[in-house]
Each structure stands twice: as structure tokens, then as C-alpha cells.
Design an enzyme around this catalytic site. Structure first.
Site, PDB file in Angstrom:
ATOM      1  N   HIS A  56      10.332  40.199  47.141  1.00  0.00           N
ATOM      2  CA  HIS A  56       8.876  40.030  47.144  1.00  0.00           C
ATOM      3  C   HIS A  56       8.194  41.393  47.273  1.00  0.00           C
ATOM      4  O   HIS A  56       8.062  41.939  48.368  1.00  0.00           O
ATOM      5  CB  HIS A  56       8.447  39.129  48.310  1.00  0.00           C
ATOM      6  CG  HIS A  56       8.795  37.692  48.120  1.00  0.00           C
ATOM      7  ND1 HIS A  56       7.967  36.811  47.456  1.00  0.00           N
ATOM      8  CD2 HIS A  56       9.890  36.987  48.493  1.00  0.00           C
ATOM      9  CE1 HIS A  56       8.541  35.614  47.429  1.00  0.00           C
ATOM     10  NE2 HIS A  56       9.708  35.693  48.041  1.00  0.00           N
ATOM     11  N   GLU A 101       5.123  42.001  47.028  1.00  0.00           N
ATOM     12  CA  GLU A 101       3.762  41.863  47.546  1.00  0.00           C
ATOM     13  C   GLU A 101       3.659  41.994  49.056  1.00  0.00           C
ATOM     14  O   GLU A 101       2.562  42.246  49.585  1.00  0.00           O
ATOM     15  CB  GLU A 101       3.159  40.522  47.100  1.00  0.00           C
ATOM     16  CG  GLU A 101       3.815  39.278  47.673  1.00  0.00           C
ATOM     17  CD  GLU A 101       4.982  38.743  46.873  1.00  0.00           C
ATOM     18  OE1 GLU A 101       5.233  37.540  46.931  1.00  0.00           O
ATOM     19  OE2 GLU A 101       5.652  39.554  46.185  1.00  0.00           O
ATOM     20  N   LYS A 148     -11.880  38.439  52.942  1.00  0.00           N
ATOM     21  CA  LYS A 148     -12.890  38.842  53.912  1.00  0.00           C
ATOM     22  C   LYS A 148     -13.313  40.298  53.768  1.00  0.00           C
ATOM     23  O   LYS A 148     -14.498  40.618  53.832  1.00  0.00           O
ATOM     24  CB  LYS A 148     -12.369  38.588  55.331  1.00  0.00           C
ATOM     25  CG  LYS A 148     -13.314  39.010  56.427  1.00  0.00           C
ATOM     26  CD  LYS A 148     -14.511  38.082  56.573  1.00  0.00           C
ATOM     27  CE  LYS A 148     -14.108  36.804  57.292  1.00  0.00           C
ATOM     28  NZ  LYS A 148     -15.279  35.955  57.589  1.00  0.00           N
ATOM     29  N   GLY A 181       8.338  30.522  45.195  1.00  0.00           N
ATOM     30  CA  GLY A 181       8.109  29.120  45.544  1.00  0.00           C
ATOM     31  C   GLY A 181       9.273  28.543  46.320  1.00  0.00           C
ATOM     32  O   GLY A 181      10.370  29.114  46.302  1.00  0.00           O
ATOM     33  N   CYS A 193      10.932  36.175  42.633  1.00  0.00           N
ATOM     34  CA  CYS A 193      11.742  35.183  43.353  1.00  0.00           C
ATOM     35  C   CYS A 193      11.913  33.903  42.513  1.00  0.00           C
ATOM     36  O   CYS A 193      12.634  33.927  41.528  1.00  0.00           O
ATOM     37  CB  CYS A 193      11.135  34.900  44.731  1.00  0.00           C
ATOM     38  SG  CYS A 193      12.308  34.159  45.893  1.00  0.00           S
ATOM     39  N   TYR A 194      11.244  32.798  42.860  1.00  0.00           N
ATOM     40  CA  TYR A 194      11.359  31.596  42.029  1.00  0.00           C
ATOM     41  C   TYR A 194      10.944  31.919  40.594  1.00  0.00           C
ATOM     42  O   TYR A 194      11.537  31.416  39.627  1.00  0.00           O
ATOM     43  CB  TYR A 194      10.482  30.475  42.580  1.00  0.00           C
ATOM     44  CG  TYR A 194      10.572  29.182  41.785  1.00  0.00           C
ATOM     45  CD1 TYR A 194      11.503  28.195  42.114  1.00  0.00           C
ATOM     46  CD2 TYR A 194       9.724  28.949  40.701  1.00  0.00           C
ATOM     47  CE1 TYR A 194      11.588  27.017  41.373  1.00  0.00           C
ATOM     48  CE2 TYR A 194       9.800  27.785  39.955  1.00  0.00           C
ATOM     49  CZ  TYR A 194      10.739  26.817  40.297  1.00  0.00           C
ATOM     50  OH  TYR A 194      10.829  25.659  39.562  1.00  0.00           O
ATOM     51  N   SER A 238     -24.245  29.931  59.245  1.00  0.00           N
ATOM     52  CA  SER A 238     -23.556  29.746  60.515  1.00  0.00           C
ATOM     53  C   SER A 238     -23.765  30.951  61.427  1.00  0.00           C
ATOM     54  O   SER A 238     -23.486  30.893  62.616  1.00  0.00           O
ATOM     55  CB  SER A 238     -22.051  29.568  60.276  1.00  0.00           C
ATOM     56  OG  SER A 238     -21.491  30.776  59.795  1.00  0.00           O
ATOM     57  N   GLY A 240     -22.153  33.722  60.790  1.00  0.00           N
ATOM     58  CA  GLY A 240     -20.989  34.550  60.522  1.00  0.00           C
ATOM     59  C   GLY A 240     -21.201  35.432  59.308  1.00  0.00           C
ATOM     60  O   GLY A 240     -22.215  35.347  58.605  1.00  0.00           O
ATOM     61  N   VAL A 241     -20.215  36.272  59.028  1.00  0.00           N
ATOM     62  CA  VAL A 241     -20.319  37.222  57.922  1.00  0.00           C
ATOM     63  C   VAL A 241     -20.458  36.508  56.583  1.00  0.00           C
ATOM     64  O   VAL A 241     -21.319  36.842  55.769  1.00  0.00           O
ATOM     65  CB  VAL A 241     -19.080  38.149  57.893  1.00  0.00           C
ATOM     66  CG1 VAL A 241     -19.121  39.068  56.677  1.00  0.00           C
ATOM     67  CG2 VAL A 241     -19.000  38.971  59.167  1.00  0.00           C
ATOM     68  N   ASP A 242     -19.628  35.492  56.355  1.00  0.00           N
ATOM     69  CA  ASP A 242     -19.550  34.857  55.039  1.00  0.00           C
ATOM     70  C   ASP A 242     -20.869  34.204  54.630  1.00  0.00           C
ATOM     71  O   ASP A 242     -21.414  34.486  53.564  1.00  0.00           O
ATOM     72  CB  ASP A 242     -18.425  33.815  55.025  1.00  0.00           C
ATOM     73  CG  ASP A 242     -17.130  34.369  55.568  1.00  0.00           C
ATOM     74  OD1 ASP A 242     -16.911  35.590  55.436  1.00  0.00           O
ATOM     75  OD2 ASP A 242     -16.350  33.597  56.156  1.00  0.00           O
ATOM     76  N   SER A 243     -21.382  33.311  55.474  1.00  0.00           N
ATOM     77  CA  SER A 243     -22.614  32.615  55.110  1.00  0.00           C
ATOM     78  C   SER A 243     -23.801  33.569  55.098  1.00  0.00           C
ATOM     79  O   SER A 243     -24.744  33.398  54.321  1.00  0.00           O
ATOM     80  CB  SER A 243     -22.878  31.452  56.068  1.00  0.00           C
ATOM     81  OG  SER A 243     -23.077  31.908  57.395  1.00  0.00           O
ATOM     82  N   SER A 244     -23.776  34.608  55.932  1.00  0.00           N
ATOM     83  CA  SER A 244     -24.853  35.590  55.951  1.00  0.00           C
ATOM     84  C   SER A 244     -24.896  36.367  54.637  1.00  0.00           C
ATOM     85  O   SER A 244     -25.969  36.626  54.087  1.00  0.00           O
ATOM     86  CB  SER A 244     -24.680  36.556  57.122  1.00  0.00           C
ATOM     87  OG  SER A 244     -24.750  35.874  58.357  1.00  0.00           O
TER      88      SER A 244
END
Length: 512
Positions: A169, A171, A368, A55, A82-83, A223, A225-229
Site C-alpha cells: 500500500h 498510500e 478537513k 479490498g 493489493c486487491y 452548527s 463548526g468549521v464545515d458549516s461556517s
């Protein structure tokens, strides 16, 4: 409900979401919660371990972010990053001070003693530091397990209490064996054995959708796109004809977008798609608007109103489904902690008070690449699943300044040339996202013997895994030259093409 193996408490680091990414890559399911989440809420999820993120704050500040002290007495392992490390040091009786030698960037990690956290890790490996504070006095019971040139306590552990912390970090990709350290914590120290798989997630979501919807109907905004499909296909699998899929043509789509969406859903998937022509409504509201945030909000409100109008034509609609993803949530609103809002997304933040719908967002906790796996499980065409991301506000945020029909026409033609050339060269499949941006910056050029004073298009092509971070694609010069030549020769009004070589961060992928 998926069992939460690891909970990540977010203190506002730009890298918090990467912790979740690394764990999920090892099929470990985790959730990110605000740093101030109560111990009762945490215990209710029955996690096997807790990670305290990094953070931007300092633990010695008066308004420093604090964690419910009960997390240390639940009886499960805790890892601070870290934090999070500095938080642990102070909470257990140590001290943190401002460091005279700040560490930003790469550092060599030197292993001091054996620890399950660093099992199978090699000495002198590179890790990524990003801190200006340091632990000055170790708490009782803690010992250093790794150091760096500027950090005598680069990693510490209290093996008896199973509390661990690291100043760097693990990650981020720059930390060479960071993924192994996170896996060691989850698998070896916390004892997580479960393998989280997309097919399990899909079955659970379909069951939850059926239980939530009951006999009601769901309006799903598509839309293309991939997500809404994927959301639409998932809902159709779950509730069949109770789904009312609506595709809104807002006039901000790419060339041929509407026809492609209708073909996939009506012909390939046999889903009864409703297409709404709302071009005049969207373009009318955007007239004269150049501020990107205002564009996004106008488009978001217009979408909701179009869905509201369509819903009134059908009896029994109680829910609105959206393809909201985790990165959308993270970038839009600081619901998971003190992270700074980067930009708003038109489909994030809930519904207006005047809308009598309940939201269904089955992909809200996914990245995604995870959504693409769900799509393949549902039988969506690979060509659709592997499409590059396309923003909900569409081409409106790829035009700098006012949005109008002439500029949209220019941008569509440039965009389709870019995509055609990338597909022909094989680079479309190798990259995460590619698009053209109309800069509305004019410059002098020469075509034939004539002077021109026309617009500039910027080409943006990036490589990424989940969109949280990205680097510009190193396209061959001959490919860039071909893209530039075709755009300038074939699109009236363009006499200059530039290539965006910035990465995320510090830039975002989209320009607005």
C-alpha cells in the site's frame, strides 16, 4: 466542473481514501468511484489514469468484486494496489492463490529493474503490506519490477500496455516512498500536469451554486463548526441575501458556543443569522436514550424538523445546504464501493422523502484541511478556521449513556478546562482534536477526609491530518497532571480523570 485527473475505483479497502489524500497533496484532483462503475461513466469524466484500490475480498471467490473490463482498453494507464493488483493479474490471464506466508506490516522493497513507476525511489525502502493472497502466475507481458522477502511479485508492470500493480500500500505513511510512486504514476506515466488549487475549487463551486440556485433561496444549517461556517460563507459570497442561515441551539453545545457563533456571523461577517432555541425539543427526544446510533439518528431528524419549521417562515426556499465532508460520507454510507459502514453521521444520506428541499453540499468531496484553506480564502477568522472539529450531534455522543442536563453541565465544565489548558500550553494548535468524555462510570475517591463515589472523565487528544487516521497526542505529563487536577478540583461530581491512548484505527476518534 473540475477535470478529474485520476479516478480511484474502490474495492473496499480501509485505505482507499488515503490514495485520494496523497494525490491531492500533490495538487492532483481525483475522485473515488465504486468498483462497478461502468466504463461509459468513467470515460465521461475524461480521466488521465485509473487506480484500482485494495479490498478485503479474494479474487478467486465466487462473489469476488470485478471491474468493467473496458477500463483496460480505454487507452489510459492503470495502477492496481493489493486487491487491485490481484484483480489485474487474473483479468490479464494470470492466477492468484492463498499465500502460505501472509504479509502484514512492514517489508523491505527490493527494486529489480527500472520502471517509471519507481523512478527516483531508493532500494531497500520500507513499504506496508496487508495481504493473505498472492499472485502465483504472472500474466503474459508482465514482469516483476520489485520484490520483498515474501513477495516475488511485490510490484509488476506491463510497460507496453502501461498497466502497473503493487502488492503493498503506497498510500499509507508507513510506505516510505509511497507518495513518490503515486506521483510517478500520475505525473510521469499518466501525464497529469494540472495543479489543482483551492481557489480554483472555490470559484467553480460559487459559479455552480449560482447556476443551481437561480432565483431561489437556500436554508443553511449552521452548527458553529468549521464545515458549516465555511459553507455559509461560501453561499453568502455566491447568492447574498438569498441565503437564510439558521443556527439551531440544541442544548448539546460547548460552553459559550452560541455566543461565539453569533458574534462571528452577525458582527464580523455581517451575515444575518437566525438563531433557533430548540433545547427542549432535542433534550426531550434524547431522554432515556443511551444507544449511540439512536442518539445520532434522533438528533439528525430533530435538526431536519427544526429547519423545516424555519423554512415555512420564509418564501421561496428550495434548497438545504449542509457542511458534509468526504470523511463523513465514507464513514456513514457505502456509496463509493463495498467499504464497511463505521458510523452514521447526522448530515449524511440525503433528506427524508417528506422534505421538499434539494440538498447543496459544496464540501462533500473535500477533507478537513482542504476546507480550512477554503475558509481562509473566504476571509473567515483564523480562530474559527483553526478550531478543532466538533461533531454535529455535539456533547450527546461524548456522554456514555443517557443525555441529561446535569451530565451536560459537568461535561461542559470539564471540556472548557481541557481546552483552556491546551491553548495556554500551545498544544491546541499542535493537535487535531481534543475533548472530554463523561464515562458515567463511578469510582471511589478521597477529597479531604471524605470518601467520594463520583464520575470519571476521559480526556481524548489526537493528532491527525484529515481525521481518516489519528494517533493519540503525546502530551507532557505535567500538562496532563494540570488538566486532571483542575477538572477534579473545579468540577463537582468528578473524582477521576483518565487519558485515552488508542489510535484510529482500530478506535474511532469520537467514543460514539
Amino acid at each position: 466542473m473540475t477535470n478529474v485527473s485520476i479516478i480511484v475505483l474502490d474495492f473496499g479497502s480501509q485505505y482507499t481514501q488515503l490514495i485520494a489524500r496523497r494525490l491531492r497533496e500533490d495538487k492532483i484532483y481525483c475522485e473515488i468511484l465504486p468498483y462497478h462503475t461502468s466504463v461509459e461513466e468513467i470515460k465521461a469524466k475524461n480521466p488521465q489514469g485509473i487506480i484500482l484500490s485494495g479490498g478485503p475480498s479474494s479474487v478467486y471467490n465466487e462473489d469476488a468484486y470485478e471491474v468493467d473490463q473496458g477500463v483496460y482498453s480505454i487507452g489510459i494507464p492503470v495502477l492496481g494496489i493489493c486487491y487491485g493488483m490481484q484483480r489485474i493479474a487474473v483479468d490479464f490471464g494470470g492466477s492468484v492463490i492463498r499465500s502460505s506466508h501472509h504479509e502484514y506490516g512492514k517489508a523491505e522493497l527490493k527494486l529489480e529493474t527500472s520502471s517509471p513507476l519507481l523512478a527516483d525511489c531508493d532500494d531497500d525502502r520500507i513499504v506496508w503490506m496487508s495481504h493473505s493472497d498472492k499472485v502465483d502466475v504472472l500474466p503474459e507481458g508482465f514482469a516483476p519490477i520489485a520484490t520483498s522477502d515474501n513477495s516475488p511479485y511485490a510490484a509488476i508492470a506491463n510497460e507496453d500496455k502501461r498497466v502497473y500493480a503493487m502488492q503493498f500500500h503506497p498510500e499509507v505513511q508507513h510506505s516510505e516512498e509511497g507518495y513518490l510512486m503515486l506521483r510517478n504514476f500520475a505525473r510521469n506515466i499518466c501525464g497529469v500536469t494540472e495543479k489543482w488549487k483551492m481557489e480554483h475549487f472555490l470559484k467553480e463551486q460559487i459559479k455552480m451554486i449560482r447556476e443551481k440556485v437561480g432565483t431561489g433561496k437556500v436554508l443553511c444549517g449552521l452548527s458553529g463548526g468549521v464545515d458549516s461556517s465555511v459553507v455559509a460563507a461560501m453561499l453568502y459570497e455566491a447568492i447574498g441575501d438569498q441565503l437564510v442561515p439558521v443556527f439551531v441551539d440544541n442544548g448539546l453545545l460547548r460552553k459559550g458556543e452560541k455566543e461565539q457563533v453569533e458574534e462571528v456571523f452577525k458582527i464580523n461577517l455581517k451575515v444575518p443569522l437566525i438563531t433557533v432555541d430548540a433545547v427542549d425539543n432535542f433534550l426531550g427526544r434524547l431522554e432515556g436514550i443511551s444507544d449511540p446510533e439512536e442518539k445520532r439518528k434522533i438528533i439528525g431528524h430533530a435538526f431536519i424538523e427544526e429547519f423545516e419549521k424555519e423554512a415555512k417562515k420564509h418564501d421561496g426556499i428550495k434548497f438545504l445546504a449542509q457542511g458534509t465532508l468526504y470523511p463523513d460520507v465514507i464513514e456513514s454510507i457505502s456509496v463509493n464501493g463495498p467499504s464497511e459502514v463505521i458510523k452514521s453521521h447526522h448530515n449524511v444520506g440525503g433528506l427524508p422523502d417528506w422534505m421538499d428541499f434539494e440538498l447543496i453540499e459544496p464540501l462533500r468531496e473535500l477533507f478537513k484541511d482542504e476546507v480550512r484553506k477554503i475558509g481562509l480564502e473566504l476571509g473567515l477568522p483564523e480562530a474559527m478556521i483553526n478550531r478543532h472539529p466538533f461533531p454535529g450531534p455535539g456533547l450527546a455522543i461524548r456522554i456514555m449513556g443517557d443525555v441529561n442536563v446535569p451530565d451536560l453541565t459537568i461535561l461542559r465544565e470539564a471540556d472548557v478546562i481541557l481546552l483552556d489548558e491546551l491553548k495556554a500550553s500551545g498544544y491546541y494548535a499542535k493537535t487535531w482534536q481534543a475533548f472530554a468524555v463523561l464515562l458515567n462510570v463511578k469510582s471511589v475517591g478521597v477529597m479531604g477526609d471524605n470518601r467520594t463515589y463520583d464520575n470519571t472523565v476521559c480526556v481524548r487528544v489526537v493528532e491527525a491530518v484529515d481525521g481518516m487516521t489519528a494517533t493519540f497526542a503525546h502530551l507532557p505529563h505535567n500538562l496532563l497532571e494540570r488538566i486532571s487536577r483542575r477538572i477534579i478540583n473545579e468540577v463537582d461530581g468528578i473524582n477521576r480523570v483518565v487519558y485515552d491512548i488508542s489510535s484510529k484505527p482500530p478506535a474511532t476518534i469520537e467514543w460514539e
